[in-house]
Write an enzyme that holds these catalytic residues in place. Structure first.
Site, PDB file in Angstrom:
ATOM      1  N   HIS A 147      30.499  27.626  62.541  1.00  0.00           N
ATOM      2  CA  HIS A 147      31.111  28.917  62.240  1.00  0.00           C
ATOM      3  C   HIS A 147      32.206  29.251  63.237  1.00  0.00           C
ATOM      4  O   HIS A 147      33.229  29.816  62.894  1.00  0.00           O
ATOM      5  CB  HIS A 147      30.054  30.023  62.296  1.00  0.00           C
ATOM      6  CG  HIS A 147      29.186  30.049  61.079  1.00  0.00           C
ATOM      7  ND1 HIS A 147      27.873  30.407  61.119  1.00  0.00           N
ATOM      8  CD2 HIS A 147      29.463  29.753  59.800  1.00  0.00           C
ATOM      9  CE1 HIS A 147      27.365  30.338  59.910  1.00  0.00           C
ATOM     10  NE2 HIS A 147      28.316  29.950  59.091  1.00  0.00           N
TER      11      HIS A 147
ATOM     12  N   ARG B 272      42.910  26.839  48.553  1.00  0.00           N
ATOM     13  CA  ARG B 272      41.659  26.071  48.652  1.00  0.00           C
ATOM     14  C   ARG B 272      40.510  27.022  48.334  1.00  0.00           C
ATOM     15  O   ARG B 272      40.314  28.004  49.055  1.00  0.00           O
ATOM     16  CB  ARG B 272      41.496  25.489  50.052  1.00  0.00           C
ATOM     17  CG  ARG B 272      42.534  24.413  50.408  1.00  0.00           C
ATOM     18  CD  ARG B 272      42.336  23.979  51.853  1.00  0.00           C
ATOM     19  NE  ARG B 272      43.037  22.765  52.198  1.00  0.00           N
ATOM     20  CZ  ARG B 272      44.167  22.727  52.905  1.00  0.00           C
ATOM     21  NH1 ARG B 272      44.726  23.841  53.302  1.00  0.00           N
ATOM     22  NH2 ARG B 272      44.727  21.574  53.207  1.00  0.00           N
TER      23      ARG B 272
ATOM     24  N   GLU C 279      46.802  12.432  45.482  1.00  0.00           N
ATOM     25  CA  GLU C 279      46.289  12.141  46.818  1.00  0.00           C
ATOM     26  C   GLU C 279      45.449  10.871  46.875  1.00  0.00           C
ATOM     27  O   GLU C 279      45.022  10.458  47.944  1.00  0.00           O
ATOM     28  CB  GLU C 279      45.516  13.340  47.379  1.00  0.00           C
ATOM     29  CG  GLU C 279      44.450  13.902  46.470  1.00  0.00           C
ATOM     30  CD  GLU C 279      43.779  15.161  47.037  1.00  0.00           C
ATOM     31  OE1 GLU C 279      44.047  15.522  48.183  1.00  0.00           O
ATOM     32  OE2 GLU C 279      42.977  15.760  46.300  1.00  0.00           O
TER      33      GLU C 279
ATOM     34  N   ASN D 116      47.832  14.448  53.119  1.00  0.00           N
ATOM     35  CA  ASN D 116      46.740  14.199  54.079  1.00  0.00           C
ATOM     36  C   ASN D 116      45.825  13.097  53.541  1.00  0.00           C
ATOM     37  O   ASN D 116      45.542  12.112  54.203  1.00  0.00           O
ATOM     38  CB  ASN D 116      45.895  15.465  54.307  1.00  0.00           C
ATOM     39  CG  ASN D 116      46.738  16.682  54.625  1.00  0.00           C
ATOM     40  OD1 ASN D 116      47.877  16.549  55.040  1.00  0.00           O
ATOM     41  ND2 ASN D 116      46.185  17.864  54.414  1.00  0.00           N
ATOM     42  N   ASP D 117      45.377  13.299  52.320  1.00  0.00           N
ATOM     43  CA  ASP D 117      44.500  12.286  51.747  1.00  0.00           C
ATOM     44  C   ASP D 117      45.266  11.049  51.306  1.00  0.00           C
ATOM     45  O   ASP D 117      44.759   9.934  51.418  1.00  0.00           O
ATOM     46  CB  ASP D 117      43.710  12.873  50.565  1.00  0.00           C
ATOM     47  CG  ASP D 117      42.510  13.653  51.058  1.00  0.00           C
ATOM     48  OD1 ASP D 117      41.821  13.143  51.964  1.00  0.00           O
ATOM     49  OD2 ASP D 117      42.291  14.778  50.581  1.00  0.00           O
TER      50      ASP D 117
ATOM     51  N   CYS E 273      52.120  19.662  49.231  1.00  0.00           N
ATOM     52  CA  CYS E 273      51.258  20.604  49.951  1.00  0.00           C
ATOM     53  C   CYS E 273      50.485  19.989  51.110  1.00  0.00           C
ATOM     54  O   CYS E 273      49.643  20.642  51.704  1.00  0.00           O
ATOM     55  CB  CYS E 273      50.308  21.311  48.994  1.00  0.00           C
ATOM     56  SG  CYS E 273      49.079  20.221  48.288  1.00  0.00           S
TER      57      CYS E 273
END
Ligand code: PEP
Ligand code: MG
Length: 755
Positions: free
Chosen positions: A360, A466, A603, A626-627, A674
């Protein structure tokens, strides 16, 4: 041998100083290998020499004094050749060099192996024997294996060395953290509360049960009240779902949970302090033993609640002393309450020994834009009052930095704030290049939740929303109505701008607390669309909630993550169609509203080979670099060991990105970008050079990238793009782009840390 090896590594890892670790190491090896001597030499890179750092067998007086230049002597040869040397009679070897202070004249045989970490030799591990015989193959392998294990342990002991040897502080290099939240903080360390407080409580039996219960009830009321006011305080600063961590804390204080168990222990005849300690320790142990990483993390929350109760018990209300100047909060385990406890203006940064991307605290740090480092091993009490520099960009920490480092970071901070003021001036202006090319500027939202909304003034819409957060912060899948309300709020806050929401993308490194997925290779596993297609009920509920919100607000598009084949698109489209028809039927509208567009994330590399077919099936594409980088280069994006290989400027990635834009233009399919690259000054230049005109990035980067776009010439960049596509390394591509920024006086926008 394996058992002995494990035992040695474990004992060395648990030592509380580098010298302690090395002393254990040499003794254990000497004993296990039944040899006459074991020593470890550590490289002093400045002097280009190996210094004897620990020995069991040579003269102890030589430790820290005896040294061998790199390449000289047997030890220097091991380091220079980066391979083991095993000889029966070292003295007859041409490289042999006698170090009189070590008193090694009694030894003949020599086996040395380099200790290598990330391709760098850190030292040499040596065993010697008075008998002239070669060590056998199994002994050699044992030492090599041990050195490989130890490299990681020794590489991480820098920090302890610095703390235990003040005279070495000034030469301190940066200490690397496991993960971080970006930004720079320079301030004194503030130890939130000393670790081990609970453990120090005595377990005392008593007859005075009534009085103990009374004390406990008072402490419980204080703690409940504290959580209540902290929750209110946080709700002003944070999205509802993030602040709801305090609901979890209140639950823990319920009679059915911690409070009830503590009361029972008191009734069994224990004083409150001891009862509290026993119950909290029991819960902490239970959570810690869970295999699911999310639930494991909850042990931290239980401990935090326990400590709050203890403080209320011992010190009464408002016992915590707040800092009165900006500080870097240092804790064994940073918890949600700490963020709320300290006024934001005094919270310069956060450092946590434990915690990971899933904790958290990490989620909160990002949401509040606080620089943070997580996952650093050290004794926090040694940091009390020490000045720290926290570099969240490079995940580095400087303890008690010298003037040079401090000055450099102060100038970086000043530079940052100056640049910030400069780029903010362009925030409300259109992103049009010097030669008149307009770029659509979108933001990535969702992870840092609604704090992004305040900054949407300069954005043309949301390129990636997201949707995972509401799923991650609950203890069950959110209902259709819960999702509908949330999506409608988001669409309303962007009103006349399009919001592209991505369907649930969990799996990989994002675990749902209530639906754990245990896999050997989670990034290649049940992730994103794969999971939701296997659970149409989850997909349909989300799609229906999105469509209901879209019908009310009208500014939504839907995007599918982790698409790897056409079949998945067809299947998802069928479900989307079903959800749309159901929602229309239920609403009974006379006129069919405009249906939101739907698209896919590009991706997974396989889709690059079916782009024409994909163009027939969806309304738009969005590139997730990113992926795409992770999968194209086979480099786990979360693995620090291979972080150096995660290179988005790699020619293969760059050519793949070019192929996508060529196909998008050919099929007139709108495409946005993105991935993180779009928010990086050099990366943004790359995608512009390749032809992308719709960029989506974190709102923090928006002004900076807009400023760059307004100061470059896209035609020039397109020419540069041709050169880039011919380049053969990521470094060459990066430097072409960096040079362009320099030529246009923009390179100061690339934050360069000199370390
Ligand atoms: C990406 O993969 O580039 C992307 C934007 O998605 P995420 O980072 O959420 O996986
Ligand atoms: Mg992705």
């Amino acid at each position: 041998m394996l058992g002995e090896l494990r035992a040695i590594v474990e004992q060395v890892s648990n030592a509380d100083s580098l010298d302690g670790a090395l002393a254990i190491l040499v003794q254990k090896i000497r004993h296990t290998m039944k040899t006459d001597c074991c020593s470890v030499y550590v490289i002093d890179p400045q002097q280009q020499q190996l210094v004897l750092r620990a020995t069991d067998g040579l003269a102890q007086e030589a430790v820290g004094i005896a040294y061998m230049p790199l390449g000289e002597g047997m030890v220097g040869q091991v380091a220079a050749r980066e391979e083991p040397i095993n000889v029966a009679d070292a003295r007859s070897n041409p490289h042999f060099k006698y170090l009189p202070e070590t008193a090694e004249e009694g030894f003949f045989s020599f086996l040395g192996t380099p200790i290598t970490h990330h391709r760098k030799v850190l030292g040499v591990l040596v065993v010697q024997q008075s008998e002239a015989r070669s060590y056998d193959q199994s002994e050699e392998s044992f030492l090599v294996t041990l050195a490989a294990h130890l490299a990681g342990v020794l590489a991480n002991t820098d920090f302890q060395t610095v703390l235990s040897e003040p005279n070495q502080r000034k030469q301190l290099k940066a200490i690397k953290a496991g993960s971080s939240s970006s930004g720079i903080a320079i301030a004194k360390a503030w130890i939130n509360r000393s670790s081990g407080e609970l453990e120090q409580q005595q377990i005392v039996e008593t007859d005075d049960v009534e009085h103990q219960l009374e004390r406990f009830n008072v402490a419980l009321d204080i703690t409940r009240e504290e959580f209540h006011s902290l929750a209110i305080k946080l709700s002003e600063q944070l999205p509802k779902d993030v602040a709801s961590i305090f609901d979890l804390y209140q639950h823990m204080l319920a009679d059915a949970s911690l409070a009830g168990d503590i009361r029972n222990k008191i009734k069994q005849g224990y004083q409150v302090e001891g009862a509290l300690r026993m119950v909290v320790e029991h819960y902490v142990q239970q959570f810690s033993e869970m295999s699911d990483p999310y639930l494991k993390e909850r042990a931290i929350d239980v401990k935090d609640v326990g400590l709050r109760l203890l403080h209320a018990l011992l010190l009464g209300p408002s016992a915590e002393l707040f800092p009165t100047e900006p500080v870097i909060v240092v804790a064994e385990e940073v918890t949600a309450t700490m963020f709320a406890q300290i006024p934001r203006q005094f919270l310069a940064g956060v450092i946590s020994q434990r915690g990971a991307a899933n904790s958290h605290a990490a989620i909160l740090a990002r949401a509040m834009g606080i620089p943070a480092l997580m996952g650093l091993s050290f004794d926090i009490n040694k940091l009390r009052g020490t000045e720290l520099i926290l570099d969240g960009y490079s995940a580095e920490l400087f303890v008690d930095p010298d003037k040079i480092v401090r000055d450099e970071y102060y100038s970086l901070l000043a530079q940052e704030s100056e640049l910030n003021t400069l780029v903010q001036q362009d925030l409300d202006k259109p992103a049009v290049s010097l030669d008149g090319v307009e770029v659509e500027m979108l933001i990535n939202a969702g992870l840092s939740a609604d704090s992004d909304i305040a900054i949407n003034a300069g954005a043309d819409g949301v390129g990636l929303y997201r949707t995972e957060v509401p799923f991650l912060m609950q203890d069950r899948f959110p209902s259709e109505d819960e999702q509908f309300i949330r999506y409608r709020d988001i669409l309303n806050s962007y009103r006349d701008k399009n919001v592209c929401m991505r369907t649930l993308d969990v799996g990989g490194d994002k675990q749902l607390p209530y639906f754990p997925i245990v896999e050997e290779n989670p990034f290649l596993g049940w992730r994103g669309i794969r999971l939701t297609l296997d659970h149409p009920e989850i997909f349909l509920v989300q799609a229906r909630a999105m469509y209901r919100a879209a019908i009310e607000c009208g500014n939504l598009s839907i995007m599918l993550p982790m698409i790897s084949c056409l079949n998945e698109v067809d299947e998802a489209s069928r479900l989307l169609e079903q959800a749309w028809v159901e929602v229309l039927d239920e609403l009974g509208l006379d006129e069919e509203p405009k249906r939101p567009k739907h698209g896919v994330m590009l991706e997974v590399p396989s889709v690059l080979f079916v782009l024409p077919e994909l163009a027939q099936r969806v309304d738009f594409w969005s590139v997730g670099s990113n992926d795409l980088t992770q999968y194209l280069l086979a480099v786990d994006r979360n693995n620090t060991r291979v972080a150096g290989l995660f290179n988005t400027f790699h020619p293969a990635v760059v050519r793949a990105l070019k192929q996508i834009i060529v196909q998008a233009n050919l099929h007139t399919t709108p495409v946005s970008f993105c991935g993180e690259l779009a928010g990086d000054p050099v990366g943004a230049l790359l995608v512009l050079a390749l032809g992308y005109r719709r960029l989506s990035m974190s709102s923090f980067n928006l002004a900076k990238i807009k400023y760059i776009i307004r100061h470059v010439d896209v035609a020039e960049l397109s020419n540069l793009g041709e050169q880039i596509l011919q380049s053969q390394s990521g470094a060459a591509i990066y430097s072409l782009l960096f040079r362009y920024l320099e030529q246009h006086d923009l390179s100061q926008l690339v934050r360069v840390s000199k370390h």
